[in-house]
Design an enzyme around this catalytic site. Structure first.
Site, PDB file in Angstrom:
ATOM      1  CG  ASP A   1      -2.130   1.005   1.010  1.00  0.00           C
ATOM      2  OD1 ASP A   1      -1.766   1.987   0.627  1.00  0.00           O
ATOM      3  OD2 ASP A   1      -3.198   0.684   1.450  1.00  0.00           O
TER       4      ASP A   1
ATOM      5  CG  ASP B   1      -4.800   5.293  -0.157  1.00  0.00           C
ATOM      6  OD1 ASP B   1      -3.861   4.344  -0.289  1.00  0.00           O
ATOM      7  OD2 ASP B   1      -5.705   5.503   0.603  1.00  0.00           O
TER       8      ASP B   1
ATOM      9  CG  HIS C   1     -10.029   6.434   2.581  1.00  0.00           C
ATOM     10  ND1 HIS C   1      -9.284   7.574   2.267  1.00  0.00           N
ATOM     11  CD2 HIS C   1      -9.521   5.403   2.541  1.00  0.00           C
ATOM     12  CE1 HIS C   1      -7.965   6.629   1.883  1.00  0.00           C
ATOM     13  NE2 HIS C   1      -8.298   5.615   1.957  1.00  0.00           N
TER      14      HIS C   1
ATOM     15  CG  HIS D   1     -10.897   8.201   6.826  1.00  0.00           C
ATOM     16  ND1 HIS D   1     -12.272   9.080   6.627  1.00  0.00           N
ATOM     17  CD2 HIS D   1     -11.102   7.159   6.787  1.00  0.00           C
ATOM     18  CE1 HIS D   1     -12.980   8.095   6.593  1.00  0.00           C
ATOM     19  NE2 HIS D   1     -12.404   6.987   6.816  1.00  0.00           N
TER      20      HIS D   1
ATOM     21  CD  GLU E   1      -8.340   1.456   1.508  1.00  0.00           C
ATOM     22  OE1 GLU E   1      -7.272   0.506   1.813  1.00  0.00           O
ATOM     23  OE2 GLU E   1      -8.408   2.393   2.052  1.00  0.00           O
TER      24      GLU E   1
ATOM     25  CD  GLU F   1      -6.301   2.558  -1.312  1.00  0.00           C
ATOM     26  OE1 GLU F   1      -5.240   1.942  -0.654  1.00  0.00           O
ATOM     27  OE2 GLU F   1      -6.790   3.192  -0.685  1.00  0.00           O
TER      28      GLU F   1
HETATM   29 MN    MN Z   1      -3.917   2.466   0.901  1.00  0.00          MN
HETATM   30 MN    MN Z   2      -6.806   4.113   1.304  1.00  0.00          MN
END
Ligand code: MN
Ligand code: MN
Length: 302
Positions: free
Chosen positions: A85, A96, A157, A165, A190, A282
């Site tokens: 990630d 992200d 998010h 977030h 995600e 994601e």
């Molecule tokens: Mn992530």
């Molecule tokens: Mn994320």
């Protein structure tokens, strides 16, 4: 969203996608050091002109929030399912993204496929006015179609500048949330898909932290940590950044004080409650009639 901001998102996304793929490609081979792989990821982000929001990984039943410490000796092994990630930002505009790889096995191909399908089918629905439960339902039904379930207590998010977030959670099942996506929102979707029960809980020692309050501190150790992580502007930081600079003893004492006084929050690894294996994919995107998925690499296929 004005075009200068969109360009920053797109630039961060290009770097995040490339580093995510390169790091996953290393870890996919048996014998890859976790520590070296994440140091590599951080180095690549900077080399490509990005700023590090975070570089994290997670192994097997752990879904998220793991970073190796400076003396970690773990290496990837045949049969592992590893999530990478990567968060990159340009002046606070965050990309992200995450992907899962299986190490020298084909045991988890379907679990991987299910999370890819879940992400793809949710992205297809993204447009202004789409309700959050629809995105959750889409993800859940793709997981179910291949015999799995989504992790219910993890979610996507919204993203706002320097904030991972942004305050709105995107469910991975139908939670009946009728909140509508708004034009110009930055969102990360995600799905975590598992062959276990579909719930996670905190497990083990935290190596990921974020500053959540500004208050005075007493010890020099705590002061030094706050000084060091200041450039993150509230984005995550990890233990080994501190221990390498301050030494292990000072870093541990400083972290303890900062946690006890509520200045930093610890994010321990999140493991599936029944020990199920977890895959995750994601992407980050900007909500429009045709969403701008800015972490997609041309070779992703998901
Ligand atoms: Mn992530
Ligand atoms: Mn994320």
């Amino acid at each position: 969203m004005d075009s200068e901001i969109l360009q920053k998102c797109i630039k961060a996304g290009k770097i995040a996608a490339q580093v995510r793929r390169e790091t996953a490609a290393r870890l996919e081979k048996p014998g890859a050091s976790f520590l070296e792989s994440l140091d590599f990821a951080e180095g690549r982000i900077l080399k490509l002109g990005g700023q590090i929001a975070w570089a994290q990984m997670a192994l097997n039943d752990v879904a998220a929030h793991f970073c190796p410490e400076e003396d970690d000796t773990q290496v990837s092994q045949e049969g592992d399912l590893i999530k990478v990630d990567i968060g990159v930002h340009i002046d606070g505009y965050i990309a992200d993204n995450a992907m899962a790889v299986e190490v020298a096995t084909k045991e988890y191909t379907d679990l991987i496929k299910a999370a890819q399908n879940a992400l793809k089918s949710a992205i297809k629905l993204v447009r202004p006015g789409c309700q959050l439960w629809e995105l959750g339902e889409a993800q859940y039904s793709e997981a179910e179609a291949l015999g799995f379930t989504t992790v219910k207590n993890l979610s996507g998010h919204t993203i706002t500048p320097y904030t991972v977030h942004g305050g709105v959670s995107i469910p991975a099942f139908n939670n009946k949330d009728k909140t509508e996506l708004q034009e110009g929102w930055q969102v990360a979707i995600e799905p975590f898909v598992t062959n276990g029960q579909g719930m996670i809980r905190e497990k083990g020692k935290a190596t990921v932290f974020m500053v959540e309050a500004e208050k005075g501190v007493r010890s020099l150790y705590a002061k030094k940590i706050l000084e060091q992580v200041k450039p993150q502007q509230g984005l995550p930081f990890t233990t080994r950044w501190l221990t390498r600079k301050l030494g292990k003893g000072s870093a541990v004492l400083g972290l303890r004080e900062l946690q006890q006084s509520g200045i930093i929050h610890a994010y321990p690894p999140l493991a599936e409650v029944s020990g199920g294996m977890v895959s995750q994919f994601e992407h980050s995107m900007v909500v429009k009639d045709k969403p701008v998925v800015y972490t997609r690499h041309e070779e992703d296929g998901w």
